[in-house]
Design an enzyme around this catalytic site. Sequence first.
Site, PDB file in Angstrom:
ATOM      1  N   ARG A 248     -33.878 -25.206 -32.362  1.00 38.00           N
ATOM      2  CA  ARG A 248     -33.473 -24.896 -33.724  1.00 38.00           C
ATOM      3  C   ARG A 248     -33.469 -26.190 -34.540  1.00 38.00           C
ATOM      4  O   ARG A 248     -33.176 -27.261 -34.019  1.00 38.00           O
ATOM      5  CB  ARG A 248     -32.088 -24.251 -33.747  1.00 38.00           C
ATOM      6  CG  ARG A 248     -32.056 -22.897 -33.036  1.00 38.00           C
ATOM      7  CD  ARG A 248     -30.660 -22.294 -33.051  1.00 38.00           C
ATOM      8  NE  ARG A 248     -30.626 -20.988 -32.386  1.00 38.00           N
ATOM      9  CZ  ARG A 248     -30.426 -20.796 -31.087  1.00 38.00           C
ATOM     10  NH1 ARG A 248     -30.197 -21.849 -30.310  1.00 38.00           N
ATOM     11  NH2 ARG A 248     -30.423 -19.588 -30.569  1.00 38.00           N
ATOM     12  N   LYS A 275     -25.859 -23.094 -31.014  1.00 37.46           N
ATOM     13  CA  LYS A 275     -25.425 -21.886 -31.716  1.00 37.46           C
ATOM     14  C   LYS A 275     -24.550 -21.016 -30.842  1.00 37.46           C
ATOM     15  O   LYS A 275     -23.553 -20.456 -31.288  1.00 37.46           O
ATOM     16  CB  LYS A 275     -26.653 -21.099 -32.191  1.00 37.46           C
ATOM     17  CG  LYS A 275     -26.322 -19.827 -32.956  1.00 37.46           C
ATOM     18  CD  LYS A 275     -27.581 -19.136 -33.419  1.00 37.46           C
ATOM     19  CE  LYS A 275     -27.247 -17.858 -34.194  1.00 37.46           C
ATOM     20  NZ  LYS A 275     -28.480 -17.171 -34.650  1.00 37.46           N
ATOM     21  N   HIS A 336     -37.702 -22.689 -38.173  1.00 39.73           N
ATOM     22  CA  HIS A 336     -37.422 -21.620 -37.215  1.00 39.73           C
ATOM     23  C   HIS A 336     -38.708 -20.911 -36.801  1.00 39.73           C
ATOM     24  O   HIS A 336     -38.775 -20.325 -35.716  1.00 39.73           O
ATOM     25  CB  HIS A 336     -36.455 -20.616 -37.848  1.00 39.73           C
ATOM     26  CG  HIS A 336     -35.938 -19.604 -36.882  1.00 39.73           C
ATOM     27  ND1 HIS A 336     -34.857 -19.834 -36.056  1.00 39.73           N
ATOM     28  CD2 HIS A 336     -36.373 -18.353 -36.572  1.00 39.73           C
ATOM     29  CE1 HIS A 336     -34.632 -18.777 -35.302  1.00 39.73           C
ATOM     30  NE2 HIS A 336     -35.538 -17.858 -35.604  1.00 39.73           N
ATOM     31  N   ARG A 339     -40.164 -21.417 -33.364  1.00 33.94           N
ATOM     32  CA  ARG A 339     -39.559 -20.652 -32.267  1.00 33.94           C
ATOM     33  C   ARG A 339     -40.224 -19.283 -32.126  1.00 33.94           C
ATOM     34  O   ARG A 339     -40.477 -18.811 -31.019  1.00 33.94           O
ATOM     35  CB  ARG A 339     -38.057 -20.487 -32.515  1.00 33.94           C
ATOM     36  CG  ARG A 339     -37.288 -21.788 -32.443  1.00 33.94           C
ATOM     37  CD  ARG A 339     -35.848 -21.655 -32.904  1.00 33.94           C
ATOM     38  NE  ARG A 339     -35.091 -20.664 -32.145  1.00 33.94           N
ATOM     39  CZ  ARG A 339     -34.602 -20.861 -30.933  1.00 33.94           C
ATOM     40  NH1 ARG A 339     -34.800 -22.014 -30.317  1.00 33.94           N
ATOM     41  NH2 ARG A 339     -33.908 -19.914 -30.324  1.00 33.94           N
ATOM     42  N   HIS A 363     -31.474 -18.311 -26.171  1.00 32.16           N
ATOM     43  CA  HIS A 363     -30.895 -17.078 -26.679  1.00 32.16           C
ATOM     44  C   HIS A 363     -29.639 -16.746 -25.889  1.00 32.16           C
ATOM     45  O   HIS A 363     -29.474 -17.198 -24.755  1.00 32.16           O
ATOM     46  CB  HIS A 363     -31.899 -15.932 -26.603  1.00 32.16           C
ATOM     47  CG  HIS A 363     -32.968 -16.029 -27.636  1.00 32.16           C
ATOM     48  ND1 HIS A 363     -34.169 -15.373 -27.528  1.00 32.16           N
ATOM     49  CD2 HIS A 363     -33.022 -16.727 -28.810  1.00 32.16           C
ATOM     50  CE1 HIS A 363     -34.917 -15.657 -28.583  1.00 32.16           C
ATOM     51  NE2 HIS A 363     -34.240 -16.470 -29.369  1.00 32.16           N
ATOM     52  N   TYR A 373     -26.054 -18.710 -13.609  1.00 30.91           N
ATOM     53  CA  TYR A 373     -27.030 -18.541 -12.534  1.00 30.91           C
ATOM     54  C   TYR A 373     -28.434 -18.816 -13.039  1.00 30.91           C
ATOM     55  O   TYR A 373     -29.225 -19.505 -12.396  1.00 30.91           O
ATOM     56  CB  TYR A 373     -26.927 -17.111 -11.988  1.00 30.91           C
ATOM     57  CG  TYR A 373     -27.930 -16.767 -10.906  1.00 30.91           C
ATOM     58  CD1 TYR A 373     -28.978 -15.899 -11.162  1.00 30.91           C
ATOM     59  CD2 TYR A 373     -27.816 -17.297  -9.626  1.00 30.91           C
ATOM     60  CE1 TYR A 373     -29.884 -15.562 -10.180  1.00 30.91           C
ATOM     61  CE2 TYR A 373     -28.707 -16.977  -8.640  1.00 30.91           C
ATOM     62  CZ  TYR A 373     -29.743 -16.106  -8.913  1.00 30.91           C
ATOM     63  OH  TYR A 373     -30.647 -15.782  -7.931  1.00 30.91           O
TER      64      TYR A 373
END
Length: 410
Positions: A248, A275, A336, A339, A363, A373
Site C-alpha cells: 500500500r 492496515k 493502489h 496491487r 489482506h 500458520y
Amino acid sequence: MALKELLTDLACKNAAAESAKIRKLHDGQGLYLWVYEDGRKYWRLRYKIHDKEKSISLGVYPVVGLKQARQLARAERVKLASNIDPSIDRQINKQKAKEAAANSFEAVAREWYRKQTHTWVISHSKDVLRRLEVNVFPYIGVYPISTIEAPQLLNMIRIIEHRGSFDLAHRVLGVCGQVFRYGISTGRCKRDPAGDLKGALTPHKKKNQAAVKPEELPELLRAIATYESVGDRQTQLALQLLAFTFVRTNELIGALWEEFDLSNALWIVPSERMKMKNEHVVPLSRQVLEILAELKTIAGNSRYLLPGRNPNKPISNNTLLFALYRLGYKGKMTGHGFRAVASTALNESGLFSPDAIERQLAHSERNEVRGVYNRAEYLPERKRIMIWWSDHLEALAKGAEVIPLFSKSV
C-alpha cells in the site's frame, strides 16, 4: 418597613464591604448580596428546612442582576413549598448532568474510538476522528445517546448529502452505527437507530481506484522509466518500488530503513503501520535490492526510505499520485492500482496458490490462528512470487509479450 430594606440596582452597584471582610445586604425573604472587601459580590439565599438553617449560591453580581436574583430566589422558594431542599435538589441535578454528559453521543463515541485505535493504522484513525468531529459531534454530540432517534440522525446525514458527499454520508452513518452498537453493549442505549435509515440515504456508486489493464502495464513501466526527465530520481525509484512490491502507498511512504533486513532480503513492516495491524513480510527481489541501494544513497542520513525536503519527514501522500498524473495517468492509475494489477496477474498465472497471493497482498485473515500458520507456511512460496513478479515486470518493460505471461500456461 420591610419594603425600605429592599435593595435597588444602584445600591447593588455601589455596595462596598466598608470595614467588614464580608458585608451582607438583605433584600428580603432570605435573599442576600454578599459583598467582599476585595469588591467581589455574590448572591445567596438563606432558608430553613427540617429545622435546619441552610443557604445556596444564586450567582455572581453583576452577571446575575438584582431582578434575575429575585427570580431565582422565587423559584427556589417554590421548591421549599413542596418540601424540596434546594441544596439537595441541586446536587441531584448536578449528578444527572454529569451522567448525561458521560452518556452523551460524543462521550460514548470517543470512548468507542479509544477502544478501536490500536487496531487501525494512523491514517484511518485520523479519518474516523475527523468524520466524527466535523460531521457528527456539532449536531448530535451533546444529546444523550439513548435519546437519539432515526429522524434526528437522518437530519444530520442530510446535511452531508446536501454537500454532494454521498459516499461520506454512508461512511459517517456506518461509524455512527458502530457507536450505537457499542452504546448498547455498555448499557448506555437500547437500540441502534442507524439501522432504521437503510434505504433512506442517497445511493452512491462505489468507485474502484483506477488501475491500468494488464496489456497497458508495459507502457506504464516504460513511462515510469522516463520519469526522471520530468521529475526527480527518488520519485521514479519509488514508483518502481511500488510496482515491484505492490504494498500500500502509505506503507511505502512511511518506510524506515530499520525495517529492512537486506542481508536476508526481507522487508518487515511493523504491525502498527499495517492496515490490518498484522506484521507484514515482503521478500526482496534482486531488482528491489538494487533500487534500495540507490535510494540509500539519495536518503543519506535520513531514517526514512523516502525522505521529503525535510529529511526528518517522509514524502507527502500525494507525491506518487501526482507523479503518475505527470506521466499522463490521471484517472487511469493510482498507487493502489499496482496491487490490483499484481493480484490479477499472479492469480491468472496459475503458478501460485491463492492463499499465498492473498498473504503477500496483506489482506485480512479472518481466522487469527490460521493467519499465524499461513505466515510461516507461505513465506517460501511468497519469495518465489516476488522474484517471479519482479522478473515479469522487468521483461514487460523490455518489451516481452504480455499474453503468454498472463495466461494459465505460464
